[in-house]
Structures are given as structure tokens and as C-alpha cells.
Design an enzyme around this catalytic site. Structure first.
Site, PDB file in Angstrom:
ATOM      1  N   ASP A 137       1.281  -1.739  -0.053  1.00 46.89           N
ATOM      2  CA  ASP A 137       0.087  -0.023   0.220  1.00 46.89           C
ATOM      3  C   ASP A 137       0.946   1.300   0.003  1.00 46.89           C
ATOM      4  O   ASP A 137       1.668   1.276   0.814  1.00 46.89           O
ATOM      5  CB  ASP A 137      -0.938   0.066   1.424  1.00 46.89           C
ATOM      6  N   ASP A 138       0.378   2.012  -0.897  1.00 47.25           N
ATOM      7  CA  ASP A 138       1.009   3.649  -0.396  1.00 47.25           C
ATOM      8  C   ASP A 138       2.418   3.474  -1.097  1.00 47.25           C
ATOM      9  O   ASP A 138       2.947   4.519  -0.453  1.00 47.25           O
ATOM     10  CB  ASP A 138       1.137   4.154   0.651  1.00 47.25           C
TER      11      ASP A 138
ATOM     12  N   CYS B  35      -6.995   0.257   0.744  1.00 44.74           N
ATOM     13  CA  CYS B  35      -6.732  -0.874   0.168  1.00 44.74           C
ATOM     14  C   CYS B  35      -7.978  -2.603   0.428  1.00 44.74           C
ATOM     15  O   CYS B  35      -6.948  -3.563  -0.417  1.00 44.74           O
ATOM     16  CB  CYS B  35      -5.477  -1.212   1.262  1.00 44.74           C
TER      17      CYS B  35
ATOM     18  N   LYS C 163      -1.527  -7.454   6.601  1.00 48.07           N
ATOM     19  CA  LYS C 163      -2.889  -6.657   7.102  1.00 48.07           C
ATOM     20  C   LYS C 163      -3.473  -7.911   5.790  1.00 48.07           C
ATOM     21  O   LYS C 163      -3.651  -7.395   4.472  1.00 48.07           O
ATOM     22  CB  LYS C 163      -2.740  -5.260   6.508  1.00 48.07           C
TER      23      LYS C 163
ATOM     24  N   HIS D  70      -7.607  -7.366   6.010  1.00 49.44           N
ATOM     25  CA  HIS D  70      -8.773  -5.677   5.938  1.00 49.44           C
ATOM     26  C   HIS D  70      -9.320  -6.167   4.849  1.00 49.44           C
ATOM     27  O   HIS D  70      -9.709  -5.757   3.865  1.00 49.44           O
ATOM     28  CB  HIS D  70      -7.397  -4.600   5.321  1.00 49.44           C
TER      29      HIS D  70
END
Length: 163
Positions: A31-32, A69, A123, A125
Site C-alpha cells: 500500500d502507498d 486497500c 494486513k 483487511h
């Protein structure tokens, strides 16, 4: 705060000395992370392990992700666009009573059926409404990580913006 290297699938039969014809698969979802934030892209950021994986493996360069995400993860795990998985609304939040649909076959489930070991690190999520929504029930042999987003990996505390 940027979150980096959040989901890794690792299939390490070679660690046990097993020989097999199937290739090992390591999948990284970050992510990011900007396009040039890895050393193999010419960044000043040192990423020797990722650089080695890129050199010796396959780099998927022409793929798209969602702006958040949870939809990206649901799409990757199911092979479907986020709107088909129920994640068009964005990230799943604490105590929400939904997750990746239980009738969706996930990538780890398919890999397990084909003789792979599947391990998730990072993660999830994609929902934890019931135990059936968690990684251990969605095809992962083991999972080490966080069920939700906006948590510190060291403090395990949630960001106030997600309360």
C-alpha cells in the site's frame, strides 16, 4: 503514515528440502508505495531483497489497483473487480458485519487445491465478521498479521481517524 509490504504469500517447500516441479510463488502487495520507491526502479531507497526477487522473478507492471486497500485486496484474492466483491464502498472498518463474500473462491484456496502451502503475512483487511471471513478460513495455512487497517505494526494501536 505509509504502510509497506503488507501482504505476502510464501510457499517454502524448498525450506524442507522437498523438490517439486511447481515454482515457488511470492506475492507482495504494498500500500502507498510509489512506482519508483524500490531499488530495482532506480530509487535511492535501498530494497536489496525486493530487488533480488524482481531480478529473479516476474514483475507485474501493467495492472491496476483501487484507491483504497480493502478493495485492492479483495480483487487480488478473488480475481474479480472490487464492484463484484462488495468492496466498492471502500475499506472495511471495525465491527462492520460483512467481508469478502464466503462464496468467492480465493487465490490461496485455489493454490492449496493444487498442492501449494499458503502463508499470509501482513494486513488482511477483507473482513473478520465471522471466523469464516478470516485468512485461516479463506485458504491460508497460516497467517501472521493484522485483520484491519490503520494500525501500527509495532504499537498495534489504531489511528483515531478510524474509530
Amino acid at each position: 503514515m505509509k504502510l509497506l509490504l503488507l501482504t505476502v504469500l510464501l510457499f517454502p517447500d524448498y525450506l524442507e528440502g522437498k523438490t517439486h516441479k511447481q515454482p515457488n510463488i511470492v506475492m507482495i502487495l504494498a500500500d502507498d508505495m510509489g512506482y519508483q520507491d524500490a531499488g530495482f526502479r532506480g530509487s535511492n531507497i535501498l530494497t536489496p531483497n525486493i530487488d533480488k526477487l524482481a531480478k529473479e522473478g516476474v514483475i507485474l507492471e501493467n495492472h491496476y489497483v483501487m484507491p483504497q486497500c480493502s478493495p485492492t485486496r479483495a480483487s487480488l484474492l478473488s480475481g474479480r473487480h472490487a464492484i463484484r466483491t462488495g468492496f466498492w464502498m471502500g475499506n472495511i472498518k471495525p465491527f462492520e458485519e460483512w467481508g469478502l463474500k464466503l462464496n468467492e473462491t480465493t487465490l490461496p484456496e485455489m493454490l492449496s487445491r493444487n498442492g501449494y502451502e499458503t502463508h499470509g503475512i501482513g494486513k488482511w483487511h477483507c473482513g473478520m465478521y465471522t471466523w469464516d471471513h478470516t485468512p485461516a478460513k479463506r485458504g491460508f495455512d497460516t497467517f501472521f498479521g493484522l485483520y484491519l487497517g490503520a494500525q501500527g505494526y509495532f504499537s498495534h494501536k489504531r489511528s483515531v481517524m478510524w474509530t
